[in-house]
Design a protein around this motif. Structure first.
Motif, PDB file in Angstrom:
ATOM      1  N   VAL A 332      18.607 -48.438 -19.289  1.00 24.07           N
ATOM      2  CA  VAL A 332      19.036 -47.952 -20.421  1.00 24.07           C
ATOM      3  C   VAL A 332      19.442 -46.163 -19.795  1.00 24.07           C
ATOM      4  CG1 VAL A 332      19.252 -46.402 -22.472  1.00 24.07           C
ATOM      5  CG2 VAL A 332      18.349 -48.497 -22.472  1.00 24.07           C
ATOM      6  N   ALA A 333      20.806 -45.777 -20.446  1.00 24.72           N
ATOM      7  CA  ALA A 333      21.206 -44.110 -19.860  1.00 24.72           C
ATOM      8  C   ALA A 333      20.737 -43.100 -20.130  1.00 24.72           C
ATOM      9  CB  ALA A 333      22.940 -44.285 -19.950  1.00 24.72           C
ATOM     10  N   ASP A 334      19.693 -42.272 -19.223  1.00 27.74           N
ATOM     11  CA  ASP A 334      19.757 -40.895 -20.028  1.00 27.74           C
ATOM     12  C   ASP A 334      20.424 -40.243 -20.653  1.00 27.74           C
ATOM     13  OD1 ASP A 334      17.423 -41.479 -17.987  1.00 27.74           O
ATOM     14  OD2 ASP A 334      18.018 -40.190 -16.061  1.00 27.74           O
ATOM     15  N   ILE A 335      22.081 -40.347 -20.180  1.00 27.98           N
ATOM     16  CA  ILE A 335      22.619 -38.854 -21.358  1.00 27.98           C
ATOM     17  C   ILE A 335      23.282 -40.581 -22.163  1.00 27.98           C
ATOM     18  CG2 ILE A 335      24.369 -37.649 -21.714  1.00 27.98           C
ATOM     19  CD1 ILE A 335      23.371 -36.872 -19.137  1.00 27.98           C
ATOM     20  N   PRO A 336      23.178 -40.445 -22.870  1.00 29.88           N
ATOM     21  CA  PRO A 336      23.289 -41.317 -24.208  1.00 29.88           C
ATOM     22  C   PRO A 336      25.244 -41.407 -24.162  1.00 29.88           C
ATOM     23  CG  PRO A 336      21.490 -40.579 -25.254  1.00 29.88           C
ATOM     24  CD  PRO A 336      21.883 -39.779 -24.499  1.00 29.88           C
ATOM     25  N   GLY A 337      25.697 -42.128 -24.057  1.00 33.95           N
ATOM     26  CA  GLY A 337      27.351 -42.349 -24.971  1.00 33.95           C
ATOM     27  C   GLY A 337      28.020 -40.999 -25.782  1.00 33.95           C
ATOM     28  N   ASP A 338      27.295 -40.875 -27.211  1.00 33.00           N
ATOM     29  CA  ASP A 338      27.933 -40.478 -27.954  1.00 33.00           C
ATOM     30  C   ASP A 338      27.402 -38.417 -28.220  1.00 33.00           C
ATOM     31  OD1 ASP A 338      24.860 -41.240 -28.330  1.00 33.00           O
ATOM     32  OD2 ASP A 338      24.316 -40.178 -30.621  1.00 33.00           O
ATOM     33  N   VAL A 339      25.962 -38.512 -27.038  1.00 33.29           N
ATOM     34  CA  VAL A 339      25.656 -37.185 -26.667  1.00 33.29           C
ATOM     35  C   VAL A 339      27.004 -36.959 -26.078  1.00 33.29           C
ATOM     36  CG1 VAL A 339      24.167 -36.152 -25.164  1.00 33.29           C
ATOM     37  CG2 VAL A 339      23.189 -37.604 -27.279  1.00 33.29           C
ATOM     38  N   LYS A 340      27.565 -37.739 -24.710  1.00 35.71           N
ATOM     39  CA  LYS A 340      28.816 -37.082 -23.782  1.00 35.71           C
ATOM     40  C   LYS A 340      29.874 -36.264 -24.932  1.00 35.71           C
ATOM     41  CE  LYS A 340      27.034 -40.102 -19.952  1.00 35.71           C
ATOM     42  NZ  LYS A 340      27.390 -41.414 -18.906  1.00 35.71           N
ATOM     43  N   ALA A 341      30.101 -37.263 -25.539  1.00 41.66           N
ATOM     44  CA  ALA A 341      31.106 -37.023 -26.436  1.00 41.66           C
ATOM     45  C   ALA A 341      30.737 -35.369 -27.086  1.00 41.66           C
ATOM     46  CB  ALA A 341      31.441 -38.013 -27.399  1.00 41.66           C
ATOM     47  N   TYR A 342      29.538 -34.771 -27.099  1.00 42.45           N
ATOM     48  CA  TYR A 342      29.909 -33.569 -27.598  1.00 42.45           C
ATOM     49  C   TYR A 342      28.628 -32.473 -26.549  1.00 42.45           C
ATOM     50  CZ  TYR A 342      29.654 -35.338 -32.389  1.00 42.45           C
ATOM     51  OH  TYR A 342      30.067 -35.594 -34.408  1.00 42.45           O
ATOM     52  N   SER A 343      29.303 -32.989 -25.653  1.00 41.05           N
ATOM     53  CA  SER A 343      29.186 -32.526 -24.508  1.00 41.05           C
ATOM     54  C   SER A 343      29.656 -30.604 -24.611  1.00 41.05           C
ATOM     55  CB  SER A 343      28.857 -32.509 -23.206  1.00 41.05           C
ATOM     56  OG  SER A 343      30.430 -32.587 -22.798  1.00 41.05           O
ATOM     57  N   GLY A 344      30.712 -31.037 -24.773  1.00 39.81           N
ATOM     58  CA  GLY A 344      31.486 -29.186 -24.272  1.00 39.81           C
ATOM     59  C   GLY A 344      30.767 -28.602 -25.551  1.00 39.81           C
ATOM     60  N   PHE A 345      30.484 -29.398 -27.145  1.00 36.98           N
ATOM     61  CA  PHE A 345      29.931 -28.585 -27.923  1.00 36.98           C
ATOM     62  C   PHE A 345      28.998 -28.346 -27.146  1.00 36.98           C
ATOM     63  CE2 PHE A 345      26.945 -29.407 -31.137  1.00 36.98           C
ATOM     64  CZ  PHE A 345      27.197 -27.812 -32.633  1.00 36.98           C
ATOM     65  N   LEU A 346      27.722 -29.005 -27.222  1.00 35.72           N
ATOM     66  CA  LEU A 346      26.273 -28.805 -26.542  1.00 35.72           C
ATOM     67  C   LEU A 346      26.400 -27.562 -25.587  1.00 35.72           C
ATOM     68  CD1 LEU A 346      24.413 -32.202 -26.759  1.00 35.72           C
ATOM     69  CD2 LEU A 346      24.173 -30.249 -28.302  1.00 35.72           C
ATOM     70  N   SER A 347      27.470 -27.362 -24.930  1.00 33.01           N
ATOM     71  CA  SER A 347      27.134 -26.802 -23.758  1.00 33.01           C
ATOM     72  C   SER A 347      27.364 -25.106 -24.308  1.00 33.01           C
ATOM     73  CB  SER A 347      28.411 -26.948 -22.288  1.00 33.01           C
ATOM     74  OG  SER A 347      29.816 -26.867 -23.634  1.00 33.01           O
ATOM     75  N   GLU A 348      28.231 -24.784 -24.913  1.00 30.21           N
ATOM     76  CA  GLU A 348      28.215 -23.507 -25.662  1.00 30.21           C
ATOM     77  C   GLU A 348      27.023 -22.999 -26.412  1.00 30.21           C
ATOM     78  OE1 GLU A 348      31.384 -23.535 -27.754  1.00 30.21           O
ATOM     79  OE2 GLU A 348      33.012 -23.791 -25.950  1.00 30.21           O
ATOM     80  N   ARG A 349      26.154 -23.678 -26.876  1.00 29.91           N
ATOM     81  CA  ARG A 349      24.600 -24.046 -27.374  1.00 29.91           C
ATOM     82  C   ARG A 349      23.382 -24.272 -26.885  1.00 29.91           C
ATOM     83  NH1 ARG A 349      29.380 -25.112 -29.821  1.00 29.91           N
ATOM     84  NH2 ARG A 349      30.392 -24.335 -31.905  1.00 29.91           N
ATOM     85  N   ILE A 350      23.366 -24.722 -25.940  1.00 28.07           N
ATOM     86  CA  ILE A 350      21.935 -24.917 -25.394  1.00 28.07           C
ATOM     87  C   ILE A 350      21.432 -23.993 -24.824  1.00 28.07           C
ATOM     88  CG2 ILE A 350      22.823 -25.599 -22.918  1.00 28.07           C
ATOM     89  CD1 ILE A 350      21.037 -28.085 -22.962  1.00 28.07           C
ATOM     90  N   SER A 351      22.040 -22.381 -24.373  1.00 27.88           N
ATOM     91  CA  SER A 351      21.265 -21.338 -23.687  1.00 27.88           C
ATOM     92  C   SER A 351      20.653 -20.596 -24.586  1.00 27.88           C
ATOM     93  CB  SER A 351      22.378 -20.827 -22.635  1.00 27.88           C
ATOM     94  OG  SER A 351      23.097 -21.015 -22.231  1.00 27.88           O
ATOM     95  N   LEU A 352      19.025 -20.165 -24.100  1.00 24.70           N
ATOM     96  CA  LEU A 352      18.754 -19.219 -24.929  1.00 24.70           C
ATOM     97  C   LEU A 352      18.906 -18.311 -24.471  1.00 24.70           C
ATOM     98  CD1 LEU A 352      14.869 -20.621 -24.837  1.00 24.70           C
ATOM     99  CD2 LEU A 352      15.937 -20.944 -26.650  1.00 24.70           C
ATOM    100  N   GLY A 353      18.684 -17.542 -25.919  1.00 21.88           N
ATOM    101  CA  GLY A 353      19.260 -16.315 -25.826  1.00 21.88           C
ATOM    102  C   GLY A 353      17.449 -15.127 -25.074  1.00 21.88           C
ATOM    103  N   ASP A 354      17.537 -13.759 -25.023  1.00 22.46           N
ATOM    104  CA  ASP A 354      16.762 -13.269 -24.149  1.00 22.46           C
ATOM    105  C   ASP A 354      15.229 -13.172 -24.775  1.00 22.46           C
ATOM    106  OD1 ASP A 354      15.709 -11.159 -22.373  1.00 22.46           O
ATOM    107  OD2 ASP A 354      15.500  -9.521 -24.058  1.00 22.46           O
TER     108      ASP A 354
END
Length: 459
Positions: A332-354
């Motif tokens: 089974v793939a580590d990164i599911p296809g549905d998560v890949k489809a949202y990778s652009g959205f997640l990339s802008e929100r995955i970082s923690l603040g200070d």
């Protein structure tokens, strides 16, 4: 929550607590004191590791939890489920049956927390490659992040600024539901938590203004509900109508266990569990005893989330079950296809603040005054016996000295100082008894054959 205070989920029942000091002596950050014969927890020091709860002989320390019925305030009711919940059940009980029962309990959707773990690992690898200070430290365990804030603030720059699965999966699934037509106010996401620290992380998140979750449900509570319903079924693995969840990869299933992150990262990586082991290692790291490490996975509980204080089952059996389940899903793939489809959205929100330091070791914000107070502590230690008996209501003589400098205690709290003052007629015996009663309660020194271990102890 105000910025100057932590929320913590561990509470003390004054009706049950009798001031035995077990919790005070085991607390890794010395957040517990005895006052009026009861344990008290300092909000700003507690990291919610749960060590106090484990050792309490009368279950006086408990985890505050949200009312389960709060889920019904929302039209769309999502249970965010970590794989460690699945590990509580015997191998013959399927994931589909567990999630089916949860829908019968009132959830409209069930989603697995580790569904985004593969995406998180990829983001962590990229962040680690760019990091100047090594080793980078995982932000997965909220108890460890808080521990670093208050006890090792100099290491905060090395904490990787990537959100853990609890946040990333909540953000991702909420967006998916909104795209399906649900109004944001209709969506309630509730995390099934194996530990107290994750409750605190939702109530007063570190590095963020607010949590993407609406609440938490204690794992021991929901496990008992699910298992009772499953046992009452004729066919334990019968499935009610509802969404079939995608399979997790073996790596995602084991993400919550010791080595779940370290085994996927690049370079020389170590996985350390157990809060006291973590502290010992961080002390060595702070003293520059390690120079060739790339990544540290630090978890407060023994066996990581499988050993959380709200996990009802044996942590070793839970780990074994999850490892066996992972073997069944090879390929089974580590990164599911549905998560890949949202990778652009997640990339802008995955970082923690200070992540701000909140050192409990600072005696004063003014450096000059802090140095003066440190000298005061050292001077007081000349008089204190260094026995660390805990009779003063603090775990160590050093702790009492620091409390005195903070004007939170007096030197006469030490019973040895009391005896010396009585000897030199500077303190009356009656006054000494009043001091002891203030710490340990009025009736503590009276004969009581009903207390634990005494003649009439019912247990």
């Amino acid at each position: 929550m105000t910025e100057d205070r932590f929320y913590h989920a561990l509470k003390v029942s004054e009706d049950l607590c009798f001031g035995c000091t077990h919790c005070m002596n085991v607390c890794p950050v010395e957040a517990i004191r005895i006052e009026n014969g009861k344990a008290t927890i300092r909000d700003n020091w507690c990291v919610d590791c749960g060590e106090c709860m484990r050792v309490c002989p009368v279950n006086a320390i408990y985890v505050e939890q949200d009312d389960f019925n709060q889920i019904f305030r929302f039209k769309c009711r999502v249970a965010l489920v970590p794989s460690v919940l699945i590990g509580q059940f015997p191998a013959e009980v399927t994931e589909a049956a567990i999630f089916s029962v949860m829908r019968e309990m009132g959830f409209t959707h069930v989603f697995q927390t580790e569904h985004t773990a593969g995406y998180i690992i990829r983001s962590m690898i990229e962040a680690s490659r760019d990091a100047e200070d090594k080793p980078v430290i995982s932000s997965f365990c909220p108890a460890v992040v808080r521990l670093i804030q208050i006890k090792f603030p100099a290491l905060l720059p090395q904490v990787i600024r990537i959100k853990p699965p609890i946040d990333t999966s909540a953000i991702y699934f909420r967006k998916r539901l909104e795209n399906e037509g649900y109004h944001p106010g209709e969506i309630g996401i509730f995390y099934v938590t194996p530990c107290a620290a994750k409750i605190a992380a939702v109530k007063s998140p570190v590095g963020e203004d607010s949590s993407p979750l609406n609440g938490v449900i204690n794992m021991d509570l929901i496990y008992n509900k699910i298992f009772r319903l499953i046992k009452n079924r004729t066919n334990r693995n019968s499935i009610s109508p509802g969404e079939m969840l995608p399979l997790l990869s073996p790596r995602s299933i084991k993400y919550c266990l010791t080595g779940g992150e370290a085994n996927a990262m690049e370079g020389r990586c170590l996985a350390i569990d157990g809060i006291h082991n973590v502290i010992e290692f961080l002390e060595k790291l702070e003293n520059d005893e390690f120079t060739d490490l790339d990544f540290l996975e630090l978890r407060a509980c023994d066996q990581s989330c499988a050993g959380g204080v709200l996990v009802g089952g044996n942590r070793f059996l839970t780990t074994e079950r999850l490892n066996k389940r992972a073997q069944r899903f090879h390929g089974v793939a580590d990164i599911p296809g549905d998560v890949k489809a949202y990778s652009g959205f997640l990339s802008e929100r995955i970082s923690l603040g200070d992540i701000k330091p909140r050192s409990m070791l600072i005696l004063d914000e003014d450096m000059g005054e802090a140095l003066r107070k440190i000298q005061q502590v050292r001077h007081l230690m000349c008089y204190l016996p260094g026995i660390d008996c805990g009779a003063c209501g603090a775990p160590r003589c050093q702790s009492l000295a620091e409390d005195i400098v903070r004007e939170e205690a007096r030197l006469t709290a030490c019973v040895f100082i009391q005896r010396m003052m009585e000897k030199h007629q500077k303190l009356s015996g009656e006054h000494a008894i009043k001091i002891i009663e203030k710490i340990w309660g009025r009736k503590r020194l009276e004969k009581n054959c009903n207390k634990k271990g005494a003649e009439n102890d019912s247990e």
